[in-house]
Design an enzyme around this catalytic site. Structure first.
Site, PDB file in Angstrom:
ATOM      1  N   TYR A  43      20.669  41.781 108.457  1.00 44.50           N
ATOM      2  CA  TYR A  43      21.535  40.611 108.542  1.00 44.50           C
ATOM      3  C   TYR A  43      22.987  41.018 108.326  1.00 44.50           C
ATOM      4  CZ  TYR A  43      20.723  40.763 103.427  1.00 44.50           C
ATOM      5  OH  TYR A  43      20.584  41.149 102.119  1.00 44.50           O
TER       6      TYR A  43
ATOM      7  N   ASP B   4      17.207  38.895  85.942  1.00 44.06           N
ATOM      8  CA  ASP B   4      16.145  39.888  85.851  1.00 44.06           C
ATOM      9  C   ASP B   4      15.732  40.208  84.425  1.00 44.06           C
ATOM     10  OD1 ASP B   4      16.001  40.075  88.565  1.00 44.06           O
ATOM     11  OD2 ASP B   4      16.942  42.040  88.730  1.00 44.06           O
TER      12      ASP B   4
END
Length: 394
Positions: A218, A300
């Site tokens: 992308y 995370d």
């Protein structure tokens, strides 16, 4: 009086948290273990759910300057290149969810957040601060670094990633467990689109599915650059903590084999490859996995996930805004209750994203009859299968 909050970790999640909290007047100090505030990696997909949060932080105009706006998500066969399904993005996403679907370079988003935090001017940005010890009392938290420096505040937020030190201070049974090495390896390549033949340039998100692997490409940096990621079920190489290992097309092909001609041409056009081992943790099981008393986790540090839903950075940004909303303009005495509200509001959504990302990995990499069923479903349901209202509208 607003609270004095310590944020461990100067990545995207830590800076987004610092910015969100500082908008309510809190003093926020950010501690980064590296010698400078910087970001490793390449592309990030920003779904409408994340774009809305960045708009809340006042970053919509700055985001427009760095983002690419893909017009579609197209899923294809890695072997034949045949199109399996297509989801319109662009105006369709904005109309449906109130925000665009964007793609950015990780370093560009990090720089944007860092500049916003610096402009806000609330608190300190501390480098070379590898936190080694954490002490708590009823109303204070103290952290000290391996260099014998120490800092004190009224709350502590762990934004220190997969191998979080702050996480270990939670009263959760899973807090001290190490991350899971998934057995999947990722390779990333980045190239200026002007250096590619026209046939290989992209203005959309392309996904190729193959047995035990998939590829995503992308545009980033306003569309001027192309980000390519290959993920395969392959024995990990190097240190699992190293997100930026040197690699090569040869190593990639040894793990994945040769794909169809069109995809292979794109992979061969990448000037270099970097690799890393994919790790995660089991989905969250309760609010205790995200906060306890004066300590809270974002991103995370709390809920690392495999990248098969493209929401790792997105969930960290959602966490940042939700944590700031829970605390509001409250003072130090309000921190434990606010952190408890934050964790209760966030853990189930994060757990769902973790679980769906794992499931997507199985679907993306399917073989045999499961692969045939997947392809049939994609051809039949198309955009209805690719769209994620529960995620983008949440």
């Amino acid at each position: 009086m607003p609270a004095h909050i310590l944020v461990v970790g100067g990545g995207i999640g830590g800076l987004a948290t610092a910015l969100a909290l500082s908008r309510d007047g809190h003093r926020v100090d950010v501690f980064e273990q590296a010698a400078a505030f910087a970001e490793v990696g390449a592309g990030i997909q920003i779904g409408p759910n994340v774009a809305r949060r960045l708009q809340q932080l006042g970053l919509d105009q700055s985001l427009d300057a760095i983002a690419a706006r893909p017009n579609a998500l197209v899923v294809q066969s890695a072997a034949s290149g045949a199109e399996l399904a297509r989801l319109p993005l662009g105006d369709a996403m904005r109309q449906r969810y109130g925000a665009p679907y964007l793609c950015v370079h990780r370093a560009d988003l990090h720089s944007l957040l860092l500049e916003a935090v610096r402009t806000k001017g609330v608190g300190a940005l501390v480098t070379d601060a590898r936190i080694a010890q954490i002490e708590m009392s009823d109303d204070l938290v103290c952290v000290s670094s391996s260099g014998s420096r120490a800092w004190e505040g009224e709350a502590l937020i762990g934004a220190d990633g997969l191998w979080s030190v702050v996480r270990q201070r939670l009263e959760s049974p899973s807090a001290a467990e190490p991350p899971r090495i998934t057995g999947h390896t990722a390779w990333r390549g980045l190239v200026a689109q002007a250096e590619l033949p026209k046939a290989l340039r992209r203005r959309r998100i392309d996904v190729w599915l193959g047995p035990r692997l998939h590829v995503v490409a992308y545009p980033v940096r306003g569309g001027d650059w192309l980000n390519v990621v290959v993920i395969a079920e392959s024995a990990p190489a190097g240190d699992a903590r190293d997100w930026d290992q040197a690699s090569s097309l040869v190593a990639l092909q040894q793990a994945t084999g040769h794909s169809g001609r069109a995809l292979q041409a794109l992979l061969e056009a990448m000037p270099n490859w970097r690799a890393w081992t994919l790790c995660d943790r089991a989905p969250l099981t309760s609010a205790a996995d995200m906060a306890h008393e004066r300590i809270a986790l974002v991103g995370d540090a709390a809920h690392p996930m495999v990248p098969y839903l493209a929401q790792g950075a997105g969930m960290a940004i959602e966490d940042a805004v939700a944590l700031a909303e829970a605390l509001g303009g409250g003072e130090a005495a309000d921190v434990p209750a606010a952190f408890a509200r934050y964790a209760e509001a966030r853990w189930q959504r994060n757990a769902m994203v973790q679980a769906r990302a794992r499931r997507n990995g199985q679907v993306f990499h399917a073989t045999g009859p499961m692969r045939l069923g997947r392809d049939l479903a994609l051809r039949t349901l198309g955009a209805r299968l690719l769209d994620q209202p529960w995620l983008y509208g949440g």
